[in-house]
Write a protein that holds these residues in place. Structure first.
Motif, mmCIF file in Angstrom:
data_model
loop_
_atom_site.group_PDB
_atom_site.id
_atom_site.type_symbol
_atom_site.label_atom_id
_atom_site.label_comp_id
_atom_site.label_asym_id
_atom_site.label_seq_id
_atom_site.Cartn_x
_atom_site.Cartn_y
_atom_site.Cartn_z
ATOM 1 N N UNK A 219 0.768 -1.147 -0.058
ATOM 2 C CA UNK A 219 -0.029 0.157 -0.008
ATOM 3 C C UNK A 219 0.820 1.139 0.089
ATOM 4 N N UNK A 220 2.168 1.281 0.281
ATOM 5 C CA UNK A 220 2.878 2.326 0.290
ATOM 6 C C UNK A 220 4.449 1.703 0.654
ATOM 7 N N UNK A 221 5.350 2.696 0.816
ATOM 8 C CA UNK A 221 6.935 2.498 1.134
ATOM 9 C C UNK A 221 7.417 3.069 1.988
ATOM 10 N N UNK A 222 7.744 2.250 3.062
ATOM 11 C CA UNK A 222 8.588 3.135 4.245
ATOM 12 C C UNK A 222 10.003 3.047 3.773
ATOM 13 N N UNK A 223 10.583 3.982 4.273
ATOM 14 C CA UNK A 223 12.154 4.270 4.133
ATOM 15 C C UNK A 223 12.897 4.302 5.178
ATOM 16 N N UNK A 224 13.346 3.292 5.408
ATOM 17 C CA UNK A 224 13.808 2.851 6.988
ATOM 18 C C UNK A 224 15.349 2.890 6.994
ATOM 19 N N UNK A 225 16.001 2.794 8.065
ATOM 20 C CA UNK A 225 17.408 2.929 8.340
ATOM 21 C C UNK A 225 18.013 4.374 7.937
ATOM 22 N N UNK A 226 17.295 5.365 7.910
ATOM 23 C CA UNK A 226 17.957 6.735 8.119
ATOM 24 C C UNK A 226 17.758 7.269 9.696
ATOM 25 N N UNK A 227 18.533 8.262 9.785
ATOM 26 C CA UNK A 227 18.352 8.980 11.302
ATOM 27 C C UNK A 227 18.778 7.710 12.239
ATOM 28 N N UNK A 228 19.658 7.003 11.982
ATOM 29 C CA UNK A 228 20.158 5.896 12.922
ATOM 30 C C UNK A 228 21.660 6.228 13.416
ATOM 31 N N UNK A 229 22.062 7.625 13.291
ATOM 32 C CA UNK A 229 23.343 7.687 13.861
ATOM 33 C C UNK A 229 24.177 8.848 12.999
ATOM 34 N N UNK A 230 23.787 8.834 11.506
ATOM 35 C CA UNK A 230 24.342 9.707 10.762
ATOM 36 C C UNK A 230 23.881 11.176 10.702
ATOM 37 N N UNK A 231 24.775 12.013 10.354
ATOM 38 C CA UNK A 231 24.375 13.318 10.290
ATOM 39 C C UNK A 231 23.445 13.659 9.046
ATOM 40 N N UNK A 232 22.669 14.843 9.104
ATOM 41 C CA UNK A 232 21.727 15.184 8.242
ATOM 42 C C UNK A 232 22.130 15.113 6.809
ATOM 43 N N UNK A 233 23.455 15.704 6.710
ATOM 44 C CA UNK A 233 23.894 16.011 5.348
ATOM 45 C C UNK A 233 24.157 14.535 4.645
ATOM 46 N N UNK A 234 24.725 13.788 5.388
ATOM 47 C CA UNK A 234 24.772 12.500 4.684
ATOM 48 C C UNK A 234 23.513 11.553 4.517
ATOM 49 N N UNK A 235 22.661 11.513 5.263
ATOM 50 C CA UNK A 235 21.133 11.283 4.725
ATOM 51 C C UNK A 235 20.518 11.895 3.375
ATOM 52 N N UNK A 236 20.987 12.951 3.346
ATOM 53 C CA UNK A 236 20.352 13.867 2.212
ATOM 54 C C UNK A 236 21.297 13.595 1.028
ATOM 55 N N UNK A 237 22.387 13.023 1.087
ATOM 56 C CA UNK A 237 23.280 12.467 -0.174
ATOM 57 C C UNK A 237 22.426 11.446 -1.017
ATOM 58 N N UNK A 238 21.555 10.660 -0.302
ATOM 59 C CA UNK A 238 20.700 9.651 -1.181
ATOM 60 C C UNK A 238 19.427 9.830 -1.053
#
Length: 381
Positions: A219-238
């Protein structure tokens, strides 16, 4: 609209405004979901949730299955009746909580065994049993059981987690039968873009196989495994590429994120849904969100400040109480202080996403984004 129909009402760049039909009503995105881990948003009544225009409340399978138990919730008529909440609800599978208990976790291809934090007993979960528990709890949206990887992690470990999560997604989709509840798949892959895209490819392949066999789709797609210790800029790279690789015709849900600036940036990248304990947890610590940044209500400068908490806020706390009074409550460790700050912080994020949606519908999201990013608050989150 049919059950679990998703309508794209507007786009502005990559930002989207969706409507999504559930058995307990339609919700609209972008949106933030308050977290009611144990079938309660801490310190907040159901009437207050409605007053704040909350749309979807998240509950947690791990905690509810331990106490009071899925059987009891089912006997009560499901989680909606159990907590007297008549709006849409979502249950996290509990996988994140289990994998945070790494010292007691035993993982294999078939499932996982872990030790309860409540009574020390050992519990066995498989994708099939997890689906059964979530069907008993009865939220409108269930999440697949997956393996959430920490940060940092070796690439080989992340790759194995992607493979395991995909195999479990197939089993969850096959096992999930409740017609008034939909199942979201979860994208894993850590900070490795190619593994993230492979995770999405596998999920789409799984639902194609299911549909070909007369089964259901996610019914939808969860995006997991972010905000688990990395900084925000690292997350936004992908993050943007990952979000936009998910199907356009269903919601994209960034799990466990509640930083205001992160929400505004993620909507711009194509994310629709968010949840986090941050607004209520920081409230219990005496911290308020505001249009000028975080406010530590223990600070002495608020002792004789008889103005509203946030002059631009329309929440009940800001309309009825002063900074001086809120500081007094926080300093005295009065429960009312945490409640009033929780009301305000939840309103802040819910209203931020409401305004984001209006900007998308008006074709002005880029202007909204720039105004936020240039505001005093953006630099403090």
């Amino acid at each position: 609209m049919a059950l679990f129909d998703c309508t794209i009402e507007a786009t502005c760049g990559h930002a989207r405004a969706l409507s999504y039909e559930t058995a307990h009503g339609t919700f609209h995105t972008p949106m933030f979901m308050p977290v009611g881990t144990s079938a309660t948003v801490k310190g907040i009544t159901v009437d207050q949730l409605h007053q704040l225009n909350s749309q979807v409340v998240l509950a947690n399978t791990y905690h509810l299955s331990m106490r009071p138990g899925a059987d009891l919730v089912e006997e009560a008529g499901g989680v909606h009746k159990f907590m007297n909440y008549d709006g849409p609800m979502l249950t996290d599978s509990g996988g994140f909580q289990v994998f945070s208990l790494a010292d007691t976790l035993k993982l294999d291809a078939d499932g996982l065994t872990f030790r309860s934090i409540y009574d020390g007993s050992y519990v066995r979960w498989t994708p099939e049993s997890n689906m059964r528990i979530q069907e008993q709890i009865g939220a409108d949206i269930a999440m697949q059981l997956d393996q959430c990887t920490p940060y940092p992690a070796e690439r080989s470990f992340v790759a194995n987690a992607v493979d395991l999560s995909a195999n479990w997604a197939r089993r969850c989709l096959a096992a999930h039968k409740r017609p008034d509840q939909t199942l979201f798949g979860i994208v894993q892959g850590g900070m490795e873009l190619d593994l993230r895209l492979e995770s999405i490819r596998r999920l789409r392949e799984i639902e194609d196989e299911s549909l070909a066999a007369g089964g259901r789709r996610f019914g939808g797609f969860g995006i997991g495994g972010y905000s688990v210790g990395e900084d925000h800029e690292t997350m936004f790279e992908t993050l943007g590429q990952v979000a936009r690789a998910c199907p356009e015709d269903r919601p994209r849900y960034l799990m466990g994120v509640g930083n205001p600036t992160t929400l505004v940036r993620a909507v711009r990248e194509g994310v629709d849904m968010f949840d986090c304990v941050l607004p209520t947890r920081t409230a219990r610590m005496g911290t308020a969100f505001s249009s000028t940044g975080r406010m530590n209500m223990r600070n002495a400068k608020f002792t004789r400040d008889f103005t509203p908490l946030d002059h631009s806020c329309t929440c009940p706390t800001c309309q009825n109480y002063t900074r001086a009074y809120l500081r007094h409550l926080v300093k005295q460790n009065e429960m009312l202080g945490a409640i009033l700050l929780s009301v305000h912080n939840l309103h802040f994020l819910l209203d931020l996403m409401r305004r984001a949606r209006e900007a998308v519908l008006a074709g002005e999201y880029e202007q909204f984004y720039e105004e936020w990013m240039n505001s005093p608050a953006a630099k403090d989150y």
